[in-house]
Motif scaffolding. Structure first.
Motif, PDB file in Angstrom:
ATOM      1  N   LEU A 243       0.813  -1.209   0.000  1.00 17.53           N
ATOM      2  CA  LEU A 243       0.000   0.000   0.000  1.00 17.53           C
ATOM      3  C   LEU A 243       0.853   1.269   0.000  1.00 17.53           C
ATOM      4  O   LEU A 243       0.421   2.318   0.450  1.00 17.53           O
ATOM      5  N   SER A 244       2.060   1.156  -0.524  1.00 20.08           N
ATOM      6  CA  SER A 244       2.883   2.364  -0.643  1.00 20.08           C
ATOM      7  C   SER A 244       2.265   3.325  -1.653  1.00 20.08           C
ATOM      8  O   SER A 244       2.320   4.546  -1.477  1.00 20.08           O
ATOM      9  N   THR A 245       1.674   2.777  -2.730  1.00 22.44           N
ATOM     10  CA  THR A 245       0.895   3.571  -3.681  1.00 22.44           C
ATOM     11  C   THR A 245      -0.239   2.702  -4.214  1.00 22.44           C
ATOM     12  O   THR A 245      -0.180   1.468  -4.141  1.00 22.44           O
ATOM     13  N   VAL A 246      -1.229   3.335  -4.807  1.00 24.54           N
ATOM     14  CA  VAL A 246      -2.321   2.578  -5.415  1.00 24.54           C
ATOM     15  C   VAL A 246      -1.800   1.746  -6.583  1.00 24.54           C
ATOM     16  O   VAL A 246      -2.194   0.589  -6.759  1.00 24.54           O
ATOM     17  N   ASP A 247      -0.914   2.300  -7.378  1.00 22.34           N
ATOM     18  CA  ASP A 247      -0.370   1.576  -8.524  1.00 22.34           C
ATOM     19  C   ASP A 247       0.424   0.355  -8.074  1.00 22.34           C
ATOM     20  O   ASP A 247       0.388  -0.696  -8.732  1.00 22.34           O
ATOM     21  N   THR A 248       1.168   0.488  -6.977  1.00 19.34           N
ATOM     22  CA  THR A 248       1.924  -0.648  -6.456  1.00 19.34           C
ATOM     23  C   THR A 248       0.989  -1.789  -6.092  1.00 19.34           C
ATOM     24  O   THR A 248       1.218  -2.958  -6.436  1.00 19.34           O
ATOM     25  N   PHE A 249      -0.099  -1.464  -5.400  1.00 21.09           N
ATOM     26  CA  PHE A 249      -1.070  -2.481  -5.030  1.00 21.09           C
ATOM     27  C   PHE A 249      -1.661  -3.154  -6.261  1.00 21.09           C
ATOM     28  O   PHE A 249      -1.735  -4.381  -6.353  1.00 21.09           O
ATOM     29  N   ALA A 250      -2.091  -2.353  -7.221  1.00 19.05           N
ATOM     30  CA  ALA A 250      -2.731  -2.902  -8.419  1.00 19.05           C
ATOM     31  C   ALA A 250      -1.769  -3.808  -9.188  1.00 19.05           C
ATOM     32  O   ALA A 250      -2.153  -4.883  -9.673  1.00 19.05           O
ATOM     33  N   GLU A 251      -0.520  -3.396  -9.283  1.00 20.53           N
ATOM     34  CA  GLU A 251       0.469  -4.205  -9.995  1.00 20.53           C
ATOM     35  C   GLU A 251       0.696  -5.539  -9.279  1.00 20.53           C
ATOM     36  O   GLU A 251       0.762  -6.600  -9.916  1.00 20.53           O
ATOM     37  N   MET A 252       0.809  -5.499  -7.937  1.00 26.35           N
ATOM     38  CA  MET A 252       1.069  -6.718  -7.177  1.00 26.35           C
ATOM     39  C   MET A 252      -0.120  -7.674  -7.250  1.00 26.35           C
ATOM     40  O   MET A 252       0.055  -8.891  -7.362  1.00 26.35           O
ATOM     41  N   VAL A 253      -1.325  -7.141  -7.195  1.00 30.18           N
ATOM     42  CA  VAL A 253      -2.506  -7.992  -7.312  1.00 30.18           C
ATOM     43  C   VAL A 253      -2.545  -8.653  -8.687  1.00 30.18           C
ATOM     44  O   VAL A 253      -2.867  -9.846  -8.814  1.00 30.18           O
ATOM     45  N   GLY A 254      -2.201  -7.900  -9.710  1.00 27.48           N
ATOM     46  CA  GLY A 254      -2.176  -8.459 -11.053  1.00 27.48           C
ATOM     47  C   GLY A 254      -1.181  -9.599 -11.177  1.00 27.48           C
ATOM     48  O   GLY A 254      -1.490 -10.652 -11.763  1.00 27.48           O
ATOM     49  N   ARG A 255       0.001  -9.428 -10.617  1.00 29.44           N
ATOM     50  CA  ARG A 255       1.009 -10.481 -10.691  1.00 29.44           C
ATOM     51  C   ARG A 255       0.582 -11.697  -9.884  1.00 29.44           C
ATOM     52  O   ARG A 255       0.799 -12.840 -10.308  1.00 29.44           O
TER      53      ARG A 255
END
Length: 296
Positions: A243-255
């Motif tokens: 949760l450092s950034t929204v994009d980080t979360f979205a990328e990790m969920v995708g992977r």
């Protein structure tokens, strides 16, 4: 993909209750808490019992699943613990999931020594965990259980009325090694992993690929359909806070989805120290990302 959030058991209830309510309102599938007597850098700070906390959380939520992440044999005995689990499952109206693990030799050191018992070897830890899972499963599915093991025993242990969920509360079994994975494949409705400790993100994801393949093999050995077993990834075991950034979360969920995980778990941002972050990121994840994820 289902998303869960960990709310550490460090807040007085007046501060914790709004977080548990918000977890439900934000649309998280599960809210978890740690089951320790004390933990790592937070060992000298406030810390509350997980079962009491989850029971209170059950009274201020109505649809949110609740769980331990994770309970272990470090200070729990299956007979007394099973009684607590049955009560919590009943009070939550069948919304409880038991996350359970062997206990980490390093991270759980306080739990291992605070009661004055010798710290177990790796072999003893694995043997004890296998007994813990087997006996807890028997207690939660059988009205009267007797068991004689090396580490745990039960003598005609009564467990009426049993769990609200049938045949018992679901087990999410944590493990990164072959023995724990076999336990998860045999007894678990799901498997939890943290990957392997790495300093680089790519190395961490690489360790997960190998673990997923080994868990598939364990399921095959048990003759179980892999499609019916949940796979849960603790995103914050990565070198990067999810949760450092929204994009980080979205990328990790995708992977995680590409690796075949059905569930991911993040940690509620703390003001400083471990899992330090901004709650506004959590709010934006809830409003912008969670609604886009397919929940099965």
């Amino acid at each position: 993909m289902r998303v869960g959030v960990v709310i550490l058991p460090e807040y007085r209830w007046s501060e914790a209750a709004p977080k548990w309510r918000a977890a439900e309102e934000y649309g998280f599938h599960t809210a978890w808490t740690y089951d320790h007597l004390g933990w790592r850098s937070l060992v000298d700070g406030p810390w509350f019992d997980s079962i009491g906390l989850l029971t209170a959380a059950a009274t201020v939520t109505s649809s949110l699943r609740l769980g331990t992440l994770v309970a272990s044999p470090n200070f729990r005995h299956p007979v007394s613990f099973a009684r607590s689990l049955i009560a919590l499952d009943d009070i939550s109206d069948g919304r409880f999931t038991l996350g359970v693990g062997a206990g980490h030799a390093g991270q759980d050191k306080y739990d291992n020594v605070v009661m004055g018992t010798p710290e177990p070897s790796m072999r003893e830890r694995a043997e004890r965990f296998a007994e813990f899972v087997e006996l807890t499963d028997a207690l939660l599915t059988t009205p009267k259980t007797s068991f004689e093991g090396k580490h745990f025993s039960a003598v005609q242990a009564r467990m009426a009325p049993g769990c609200a969920q049938k045949p018992r509360v679901p087990f999410m079994i944590a493990g990164t090694g072959p023995k724990a994975m076999r336990l998860a494949a045999r007894f678990g409705q799901g498997w939890i992993t943290t990957g392997t400790v790495r300093d680089d993100v790519d190395g961490w994801w690489g360790s997960l690929r190998a673990q997923v393949e080994r868990f598939d093999e364990a399921l095959h050995e048990q003759g179980r359909d892999s499609a019916g077993v949940a796979r849960c990834l603790l995103l914050d075991a990565s070198p990067v806070y999810s949760l450092s950034t929204v994009d980080t979360f979205a990328e990790m969920v995708g992977r995680a989805g590409e690796f075949g995980f059905t569930d991911v778990v993040v940690h509620w941002p703390r003001p400083d120290g471990i899992y330090a972050g901004d709650e506004s990121v959590l709010e934006r994840v809830a409003s912008d990302v969670l609604p886009t994820l397919t929940v099965q």
